[in-house]
Enzyme design. Structure first.
Site, PDB file in Angstrom:
ATOM      1  N   HIS A  96       7.145 -60.633  -8.354  1.00 44.10           N
ATOM      2  CA  HIS A  96       7.396 -61.455  -9.567  1.00 44.10           C
ATOM      3  C   HIS A  96       6.580 -63.166  -9.303  1.00 44.10           C
ATOM      4  CE1 HIS A  96       7.673 -63.352 -14.324  1.00 44.10           C
ATOM      5  NE2 HIS A  96       8.129 -64.412 -13.035  1.00 44.10           N
ATOM      6  N   GLU A  97       7.513 -64.030  -8.443  1.00 48.16           N
ATOM      7  CA  GLU A  97       7.449 -64.635  -7.584  1.00 48.16           C
ATOM      8  C   GLU A  97       6.399 -64.968  -6.580  1.00 48.16           C
ATOM      9  OE1 GLU A  97       9.385 -67.043  -8.779  1.00 48.16           O
ATOM     10  OE2 GLU A  97      10.280 -65.757  -9.817  1.00 48.16           O
ATOM     11  N   HIS A 118       3.424 -65.905  -8.857  1.00 47.07           N
ATOM     12  CA  HIS A 118       2.807 -67.313  -8.781  1.00 47.07           C
ATOM     13  C   HIS A 118       2.908 -68.240  -7.907  1.00 47.07           C
ATOM     14  CE1 HIS A 118       5.679 -67.330 -12.813  1.00 47.07           C
ATOM     15  NE2 HIS A 118       6.501 -66.651 -13.089  1.00 47.07           N
TER      16      HIS A 118
HETATM   17 ZN   LIG Z   1       8.094 -66.644 -13.434  1.00 51.25          ZN
END
Ligand SMILES: [Zn+2]
Ligand SMILES: *[C@@H]1O[C@H](CO)[C@@H](O)[C@H](O)[C@H]1NC(C)=O
Ligand SMILES: *[C@@H]1O[C@H](CO)[C@@H](O)[C@H](O)[C@H]1NC(C)=O
Ligand SMILES: *[C@@H]1O[C@H](CO)[C@@H](O)[C@H](O)[C@H]1NC(C)=O
Ligand SMILES: *[C@@H]1O[C@H](CO)[C@@H](O)[C@H](O)[C@H]1NC(C)=O
Length: 663
Positions: free
Chosen positions: A242-243, A246
């Protein structure tokens, strides 16, 4: 209920989970979008001079190179090894396989930081970022100091923006070779780590000036939040993936740079060649072709209709995917999160609409990276995703426009009127005694996360006119789901068992580690790779010759099963029970470690658990299998247990409730 002796027991001892209590998991993501002025731009030459600037050829798998900050090596050995040998390789591998990119032809060079973030692009050398008088002695990407050998030469101009020149020379072999993205990884227990159980956070720190694609980023792993327990690894992996995303593009700070299929920016720049900066958010302002504000003026809540402003990603591939997913051809786009702090709002999918999609703002259960997220990456204009890497998203699938475009109150009301299931939402209040159920996938014991708050919820999030067991109308203002990002809509959720703030075990069936301790395994559960969740019909009871225990917490449990000859075979305490039809009630009465365990398990349909078998479920009839023969009896002295025997109470060392209960 037809236990012969049910009515004759003098007292119930109600055991409330001993000293265990339950919380729903929720790591809030702490991606703080980088401020516009903190982002460096670097011009990387492309060798093929004949390629037009806008001609993109996305055909190579993304190559991500990792560079550890010294802090990473200070992690305890076991944590470092889990990160270096398991989590990072798997997370990077996933995105490297899932995303293709126009490969960079030269090593990645990082522009030097300038004092006070004052950079200029002098007319005589407009491709390169210059500082005034001098460069910062150190250039950082997030918490990480970028090594000297990755840095560009220091380029400066004087205060009058003249006499621009290089200070020194860049070594020939500078930069990160054979990479399309460089990731700086640190492991520092920063202040941001303390907040809301943050496990990791990441962002990009540099973009390539021709394509404006992010090419460098950082991730900080919070040392104290890294767990090396096997049952926590899946969550850690998903968090790191997830990171990374980003940093690769899924960030409010990058929306203004997205491009269409032809490589043309979707957001035009101002006259000065720069994007306007959104003062409130400190990020470049994006156009309505990327994210659009939409008004929902008939948002049904307890007090009637209200107006709700939402933001939606409206790029073409995303629109196509969400319409397909919800089976709603008029859906405008994919809704973005409208709650939470800087790091959450507008930079994640809306939790109410996309619950366990991994790019929502908080991890709650079984996160998946769906086609919708891959479509979003495609619509950045920088990547071409491999859609076969997407994971199926069950939440909301084919539930139609009402689900995707209306409040959960309106949806729940309508489904109830139509006599349909209100799943994935729910309306069973989470309170003692806890009554669990199975999640829809049956891979975990789950709870409805509807709870009572101490204060009234904002009117926009009051979703109930009535709740079973809540008599006082004014209290309805205080009931909502425990996940605020989901607009307080209550839904079925996995959970963890905690004791004194320490997580003891989770509720997913597949992990042996989640097994209850033997003396508390009243429902004879077994966890492991071949286990799934089955519902109970009633509370469980345990009997010894002079004692009886009634377990207050009940509802569902994990059991090992097999698909044999088109039927579900359940294994309980080493005996096999056969499910002949859906909703069949199997009475369990087994003597284990001196206690007679009594309860009832309800069969799911074979189709539900045995998708690869030819199912031979019977039409509901009387039981044909020999489950009845698999009952144990308690032998006390020379007598079988007598129905009218007085039950002596045990004093329990743990917290318990004491009820006198006559029927
Ligand atoms: Zn996030
Ligand atoms: C795109 O790249 C691939 C592989 O590098 C190459 O075979 C192909 O000819 C390129 N296409 C264009 C239009 O440049
Ligand atoms: C980290 O993993 C890589 C690849 O698996 C290995 O080559 C390297 O030695 C590891 N680093 C350390 C410090 O163990
Ligand atoms: C896409 O991913 C699948 C599954 O990993 C793989 O089999 C396939 O070869 C990939 N396709 C491309 C074009 O890379
Ligand atoms: C999609 O919705 C239409 C009506 O809006 C319905 O007829 C169709 O069966 C739905 N498809 C699926 C797969 O649910």
């Amino acid at each position: 209920m037809n236990h012969d002796f049910y009515y004759l027991i003098l007292f119930y001892i109600l055991l409330i989970n001993f000293n265990l209590f339950i919380v729903t998991v929720g790591h809030i993501c702490n991606h703080i979008p980088p401020k516009q002025k903190e982002i460096g731009f670097v011009h990387l030459e492309s060798k093929s001079h004949n390629r037009k600037q806008r001609d993109i050829n996305i055909s190579n798998n993304l190559r991500i190179k990792v560079h550890y900050d010294s802090s990473a090596f200070e992690l305890p050995r076991d944590k470092f090894n889990v990160i270096n040998n398991t989590i990072l390789p798997q997370a990077l591998d996933y995105w490297q396989k899932a995303l293709q990119v126009t490969p960079l032809e030269t090593p990645i060079i990082i522009s030097r930081k300038c004092p006070n973030h004052e950079v200029l692009f002098p007319p005589k050398n407009p491709k390169h970022q210059h500082c005034i008088e001098k460069c910062e002695p150190k250039t950082t990407c997030g918490e990480v100091v970028v090594p000297e050998e990755h840095l560009d030469v220091c380029r400066v101009c004087n205060k009058e923006f003249a006499n621009c020149h290089d200070v020194g020379k860049r070594p020939k072999d500078a930069g990160v070779k054979d990479a399309d993205f460089v990731f700086y990884i640190s492991a520092i227990q920063t202040e941001r780590c303390q907040k809301g159980a943050t496990v990791a956070y990441a962002a990009h720190c540099q973009q390539e000036s021709q394509t404006e694609r992010p090419i460098a980023g950082h991730a900080n792993l919070c040392p104290r939040s890294i767990s090396t327990k096997p049952q926590d690894l899946a969550t850690l992996l998903s968090t790191v993936k997830h990171e990374i995303l980003h940093a690769l593009g899924f960030s409010i700070s990058l929306y203004a740079y997205f491009r269409d299929k032809k490589g043309i920016p979707l957001t035009p720049k101002g006259k000065n060649g720069r994007h306007e900066v959104n003062k409130e958010l400190s990020v470049p302002e994006w156009s309505e072709k990327v994210v659009r504000k939409i008004k929902r003026d008939k948002w049904l809540v307890r007090s009637g209709y209200m107006t709700k402003d939402i933001h939606m990603v409206v790029t073409p591939r995303v629109v196509e995917e969400v319409r397909n997913h919800f089976n709603c051809s008029k859906l405008e786009g994919a809704e973005l999160e409208d709650q939470g702090e800087d790091g959450t709002i507008l930079t994640h999918w809306e939790k109410r609409v996309f619950e366990n999609e991994a790019m929502t703002g908080t991890h709650t259960q079984s996160p998946v990276y769906s086609r919708i997220t891959l479509a979003f990456m495609e619509d950045t204009g920088w990547y071409k995703p491999n859609y076969s890497m997407a994971q199926p998203l069950e939440w909301g699938k084919n539930l139609g426009c009402d689900f995707a475009m209306k409040s959960c109150k309106e949806w729940i009301d309508k489904r109830r009127r139509d006599g349909k299931s209100i799943h994935p939402f729910c309306e069973k209040v989470k309170e003692e005694p806890l009554e669990t159920e199975c999640n829809d996938a049956r891979d975990a014991v789950a709870l409805c996360n509807l709870r009572r708050y101490d204060v009234n919820l904002p009117p926009l999030y009051q979703n109930f006119d009535s709740i079973k067991g809540v008599g006082q109308k004014f209290l309805l203002d205080r009931y909502g789901g425990s996940v605020s990002l989901a607009d307080y809509c209550p839904y079925i959720q996995e959970f963890t068992w905690k004791s004194k703030d320490v997580v003891v075990r989770g509720s997913q069936c597949q992990f042996v580690e989640n097994s209850p301790p033997q003396d508390k395994n009243f429902a004879l559960e077994s966890y492991g790779p071949n286990s799934r969740c089955f519902n109970h019909k009633e509370k469980w009871e345990e009997r010894a010759c002079s004692q009886s225990r009634h377990w207050q917490h009940w509802g569902s449990g994990c059991y090992k099963y097999e698909c044999v000859d088109g039927k579900i075979h359940l294994e309980i305490a080493n005996l096999t029970y056969v499910c002949d039809y859906k909703d069949q009630e199997i009475k369990i009465q087994r003597l284990v470690n001196g206690w007679l365990h009594m309860g009832t398990i309800i069969c799911p349909s074979c189709d539900e658990l045995c998708p690869n078998s030819i199912c031979r479920d019977l039409i509901k009839t009387k039981t044909v299998s020999d489950n009845e023969n698999k009952k144990d009896y308690l032998q006390c002295g020379s007598h079988y247990y007598q129905a009218n025997q007085t039950v002596i109470l045990v004093h329990l060392i743990f917290f318990y409730y004491f009820y006198s209960y006559w029927r």
